[in-house]
Design an enzyme around this catalytic site. Structure first.
Site, PDB file in Angstrom:
ATOM      1  N   SER A 132       0.861  -1.175   0.000  1.00 27.75           N
ATOM      2  CA  SER A 132       0.000   0.000   0.000  1.00 27.75           C
ATOM      3  C   SER A 132       0.900   1.227   0.000  1.00 27.75           C
ATOM      4  O   SER A 132       2.077   1.156   0.389  1.00 27.75           O
ATOM      5  CB  SER A 132      -0.875   0.013   1.262  1.00 27.75           C
ATOM      6  OG  SER A 132      -1.511   1.257   1.457  1.00 27.75           O
ATOM      7  N   TYR A 145      -3.034  -1.116  10.245  1.00 27.89           N
ATOM      8  CA  TYR A 145      -2.844  -1.212   8.795  1.00 27.89           C
ATOM      9  C   TYR A 145      -1.482  -0.645   8.389  1.00 27.89           C
ATOM     10  O   TYR A 145      -0.725  -1.272   7.642  1.00 27.89           O
ATOM     11  CB  TYR A 145      -3.966  -0.459   8.085  1.00 27.89           C
ATOM     12  CG  TYR A 145      -4.030  -0.697   6.596  1.00 27.89           C
ATOM     13  CD1 TYR A 145      -4.632  -1.842   6.088  1.00 27.89           C
ATOM     14  CD2 TYR A 145      -3.491   0.225   5.706  1.00 27.89           C
ATOM     15  CE1 TYR A 145      -4.698  -2.061   4.716  1.00 27.89           C
ATOM     16  CE2 TYR A 145      -3.554   0.018   4.334  1.00 27.89           C
ATOM     17  CZ  TYR A 145      -4.162  -1.133   3.848  1.00 27.89           C
ATOM     18  OH  TYR A 145      -4.214  -1.343   2.487  1.00 27.89           O
TER      19      TYR A 145
END
Length: 250
Positions: A132, A145
């Site tokens: 990401s 995350y």
């Protein structure tokens, strides 16, 4: 191009994973799907891609081991399954932290360790981990995350070095905001955490980070995954490929 190669794509019943599975199948790879969804819809996807499906719960190491056994020798491993939870750190539920780390990071370790022996024996393999933009930068309220994606990037570099002389490559793809169920699902939590409307979250939080002001398309990520599987990419390893509309260029 990928005839005779067998690819396992986790989290591939929707979104980014499905786009990658479709792109690899279009190049001739045999596909093993994994992910959540309604049985009828999954059956349709399996038929569309002439694919096998394994619904293993990737939070369970024993289930991962069984999935890898049932899948057979894997030449292309795409660790794409992921989850998100948005909350201030002092309110972050420990069970949610454990689940995010287990799925985003620990499952990647287990699938990789079980796939590598065949790849090394064959002298060819591709490991692609969906990281990401949050593998190189951070956003508030996403501690688990952010931590998991930073760790995936580091794990990928380590594996690339370990496998550098084996014919096996390992790379990350790091998207910015892609319009997927994962992104759509986190909008209500972000609205609550930041006191914003849905439109404000989309325009002022999500796309505000991407200079192109456009969501990344899943098909763009599928095309990048195909490139990383090509023979011409045999010397591309240990890299973290940003596809984020310029987000991490700032």
């Amino acid at each position: 191009m990928l005839e005779g190669k067998r690819a396992l794509v986790t989290g591939s019943t929707s979104g980014i994973g499905l786009a990658i599975a479709r792109a690899l199948r279009a190049e001739g790879a045999d596909i093993v799907l994994n992910g959540l969804g309604e049985k009828d819809e999954i059956d349709k996807l399996a038929a569309e891609l002439d694919a096998d499906y394994n619904g293993a719960n990737l939070l369970d190491p024993a289930a991962i081991k069984e999935m890898m056994r049932e899948a057979g020798p894997i030449d292309i491993l795409v660790n794409n399954a992921g989850m998100q939870h948005v909350a201030p750190v002092e309110d972050f539920p420990p069970a949610k932290w454990d689940a995010v780390i287990a799925l985003n990071l620990t499952a990647t370790f287990h699938t990789t360790r079980l796939a590598v022996p065949h790849m090394k024996a064959k002298g060819w393999g591709r490991i692609i981990n969906t990281a990401s933009a949050h593998s190189v930068t951070a956003s508030p309220f996403k501690s688990a995350y952010n931590a998991s994606k930073h760790a995936v990037a580091g794990f990928t570099k380590t594996i690339a070095l370990e496998l550098a002389q084996t014919g096996v490559t390992a790379n990350c793809i790091s998207p910015g905001y892609v319009w997927t169920p994962l992104i759509e699902g986190q909008i209500p939590d972000t609205m609550k955490a930041r006191g914003l409307t849905r439109e404000e979250v989309i325009n002022d939080v999500l796309l505000a980070k991407q200079p192109t002001k456009k969501f990344v398309q899943p098909e763009e990520i599928g095309a990048l995954a195909v490139f990383l599987c090509r023979e011409e990419a045999g010397n591309v390893t240990g890299a973290n490929w940003a596809i984020d509309g310029g987000w991490t260029a700032e």
